[in-house]
Design a protein around this motif. Structure first.
Motif, PDB file in Angstrom:
ATOM      1  N   SER A  14      -6.303   4.795   8.676  1.00 16.72           N
ATOM      2  CA  SER A  14      -5.791   3.860   9.663  1.00 16.72           C
ATOM      3  C   SER A  14      -6.901   2.975  10.223  1.00 16.72           C
ATOM      4  CB  SER A  14      -5.151   4.633  10.822  1.00 16.72           C
ATOM      5  OG  SER A  14      -4.825   3.777  11.885  1.00 16.72           O
ATOM      6  N   GLU A  15      -6.543   1.772  10.580  1.00 17.11           N
ATOM      7  CA  GLU A  15      -7.512   0.881  11.217  1.00 17.11           C
ATOM      8  C   GLU A  15      -7.778   1.284  12.662  1.00 17.11           C
ATOM      9  OE1 GLU A  15      -5.318  -2.939  12.806  1.00 17.11           O
ATOM     10  OE2 GLU A  15      -4.588  -2.477  10.791  1.00 17.11           O
ATOM     11  N   TYR A  16      -6.966   2.199  13.202  1.00 14.49           N
ATOM     12  CA  TYR A  16      -7.062   2.604  14.608  1.00 14.49           C
ATOM     13  C   TYR A  16      -7.923   3.838  14.831  1.00 14.49           C
ATOM     14  CZ  TYR A  16      -3.195  -0.642  14.810  1.00 14.49           C
ATOM     15  OH  TYR A  16      -2.420  -1.766  14.694  1.00 14.49           O
ATOM     16  N   THR A  17      -8.398   4.450  13.769  1.00 12.89           N
ATOM     17  CA  THR A  17      -9.233   5.643  13.906  1.00 12.89           C
ATOM     18  C   THR A  17     -10.325   5.642  12.839  1.00 12.89           C
ATOM     19  OG1 THR A  17      -9.219   8.056  14.035  1.00 12.89           O
ATOM     20  CG2 THR A  17      -7.695   7.070  12.479  1.00 12.89           C
TER      21      THR A  17
END
Length: 57
Positions: A14-17
């Motif tokens: 994920s781009e969020y983690t």
């Protein structure tokens, strides 16, 4: 998988983690999730879990 992610990355991440794989040890969810959360997961995913042999009553 965690080691492979460290060495080569993980394109599906994920781009969020920063990480997709956590600690790389099987069964840790039993110690890290509350009984309530485990019950909700089982209730919401019972059919799929049974199909793949992950459901224990």
């Amino acid at each position: 998988m965690k080691r492979q992610e460290d060495e080569q990355g993980f394109i599906e991440g994920s781009e969020y983690t920063d990480r997709f794989f956590n600690k790389g040890k099987s069964g840790l969810w039993k110690d890290e999730l509350s009984r309530r959360v485990i019950k909700e997961i089982k209730r919401g995913n019972r059919d799929v879990m049974k199909k793949y042999g992950y459901y224990d009553e």
